[in-house]
Design a protein around this motif. Structure first.
Motif, mmCIF file in Angstrom:
data_model
loop_
_atom_site.group_PDB
_atom_site.id
_atom_site.type_symbol
_atom_site.label_atom_id
_atom_site.label_comp_id
_atom_site.label_asym_id
_atom_site.label_seq_id
_atom_site.Cartn_x
_atom_site.Cartn_y
_atom_site.Cartn_z
ATOM 1 N N ARG A 54 45.345 39.525 25.067
ATOM 2 C CA ARG A 54 43.768 39.199 24.857
ATOM 3 C C ARG A 54 43.482 37.392 24.265
ATOM 4 N NH1 ARG A 54 39.474 41.367 24.339
ATOM 5 N NH2 ARG A 54 37.607 39.941 22.990
ATOM 6 N N ARG A 92 43.513 40.008 31.712
ATOM 7 C CA ARG A 92 43.114 40.470 30.620
ATOM 8 C C ARG A 92 43.018 39.684 29.868
ATOM 9 N NH1 ARG A 92 47.308 45.579 32.124
ATOM 10 N NH2 ARG A 92 45.815 46.318 32.958
ATOM 11 N N LYS A 94 41.837 36.763 27.407
ATOM 12 C CA LYS A 94 39.955 35.945 27.089
ATOM 13 C C LYS A 94 40.871 34.667 26.151
ATOM 14 C CE LYS A 94 37.901 39.381 28.963
ATOM 15 N NZ LYS A 94 36.886 39.473 30.100
ATOM 16 N N HIS A 95 41.334 34.696 25.600
ATOM 17 C CA HIS A 95 41.236 32.804 24.762
ATOM 18 C C HIS A 95 42.911 32.963 25.197
ATOM 19 C CE1 HIS A 95 38.505 35.139 22.343
ATOM 20 N NE2 HIS A 95 38.667 36.455 22.679
ATOM 21 N N ASN A 116 39.681 35.118 33.845
ATOM 22 C CA ASN A 116 38.208 35.526 33.158
ATOM 23 C C ASN A 116 38.695 35.463 31.303
ATOM 24 O OD1 ASN A 116 37.550 37.158 34.931
ATOM 25 N ND2 ASN A 116 39.725 38.501 34.986
ATOM 26 N N ILE A 118 37.431 33.623 28.313
ATOM 27 C CA ILE A 118 36.001 33.307 27.720
ATOM 28 C C ILE A 118 35.725 31.971 26.198
ATOM 29 C CG2 ILE A 118 34.779 35.424 28.266
ATOM 30 C CD1 ILE A 118 35.080 35.892 25.108
#
Length: 304
Positions: A54, A92, A94-95, A116, A118
């Motif tokens: 993540r 997977r 995100k950061h 993906n 963000i």
């Protein structure tokens, strides 16, 4: 002679959704333990592997990365990780933090592998990477070199979902770039928070920032208290705040980014809390300087 051991149908078992929740709580409490927890069972691996990837923090050296990540119990990654993990793992992420220590090819590899994201922090001139960056369409929180939005073809796909934008001055921009910068900020459709690092406060029109009603937070990041000119339209703008950033290792911008990535309060949260307190009359109306070491609880009783 082999003996097969079968579990008794009366053996107590947790419902699988509750079991999964327990594993996830344990993993988020100490992310560095995720690789070991994944070995418990195949189902645990399926549940926890998305959490392992993540947050990816890549800096100037693996040793320094490990020091920062250890503070938050996060695993560390090397460039070689891209080669020894299946591509699905990186979907997977995100950061993603890409520090100045990576070269363009390494950075391009990570950006291409993580579609993906963000929350993206990219700490070097982004011009050579705009092609890869434009493949990202879900970034909401972005830290990037100012040259990325000084072009004539903004908005890039990269900016379509951005709400929180921090600009770095890693490359020289000229007077015509500064004019285009103010114009292009207005073209980012969902922008609500803007943060400018030192010197960029002189490049962006204060009048344009003040006139942008979409903005909820206008932050200048500085290493010391900041003084607005008496004629700046931001002087009495309730959305404006200057944040003095600490230089200590345990409080610097990398730590702040990691804190936000794992769900804690970063400087954006601090700024929002201060702005809300000032609007509510909890701090002096004319105050706009704060420090990232400030305790927001103290603002509740300051009055104004």
């Amino acid at each position: 002679m082999s003996v097969t051991v079968q579990s008794s149908p009366l053996e107590p078992r947790l419902p699988q959704d509750l079991e999964r929740r327990i594993f996830e709580i344990a993993a988020m409490d100490r992310p560095v333990s995720i690789p070991k927890l994944m070995l418990v069972a195949w189902r645990a691996k399926d549940w926890l592997e998305p959490l392992l990837y993540r947050v990816v923090f890549l800096g100037s050296s693996h040793i320094r990365n490990r020091g920062y990540c250890r503070t938050f119990g996060l695993p560390t990654f090397k460039e070689a990780t891209l080669k020894d993990r299946p591509p699905a793992c990186f979907q997977r992420v995100k950061h993603l933090f890409i520090g100045a220590g990576l070269d363009d090819s390494e950075a391009e590899g990570w950006l291409a592998a993580c579609p993906n994201i963000i929350n993206l922090f990219i700490q070097f001139s982004s011009t050579p990477l705009l092609r890869v960056l434009n493949a990202l369409h879900g970034v909401r929180c972005l830290t990037i070199d100012v040259c990325a939005i000084c072009g004539t073809d903004i908005p890039h796909i990269l900016f379509l979902a951005v709400t929180h934008l921090e600009l770095l001055e890693l490359s020289t921009i000229h007077r015509e770039d500064a004019v285009r910068l103010s114009q292009n900020l207005a073209l980012i459709p969902h922008l609500t928070h803007i943060a400018l690092n030192p010197n960029l406060d002189r490049m962006v029109s204060h009048a344009a920032l003040a006139a942008d009603t979409r903005l909820q937070c206008i932050a200048f990041l500085w290493s010391s208290p900041y003084a607005l000119g008496d004629t700046s339209p931001l002087l009495n703008d309730a959305r404006f705040v200057c944040i003095q950033q600490s230089m200590e290792h345990h409080l610097d911008y990398r730590t702040d980014w990691l804190r936000g990535a794992v769900g804690g309060d970063d400087y954006w949260a601090l700024a929002d809390t201060f702005i809300a307190a000032r609007r509510a009359g909890k701090v002096e109306r004319g105050r706009y300087n704060i420090c990232d070491t400030d305790n927001p609880e103290e603002w509740k009783g300051e009055g104004g």
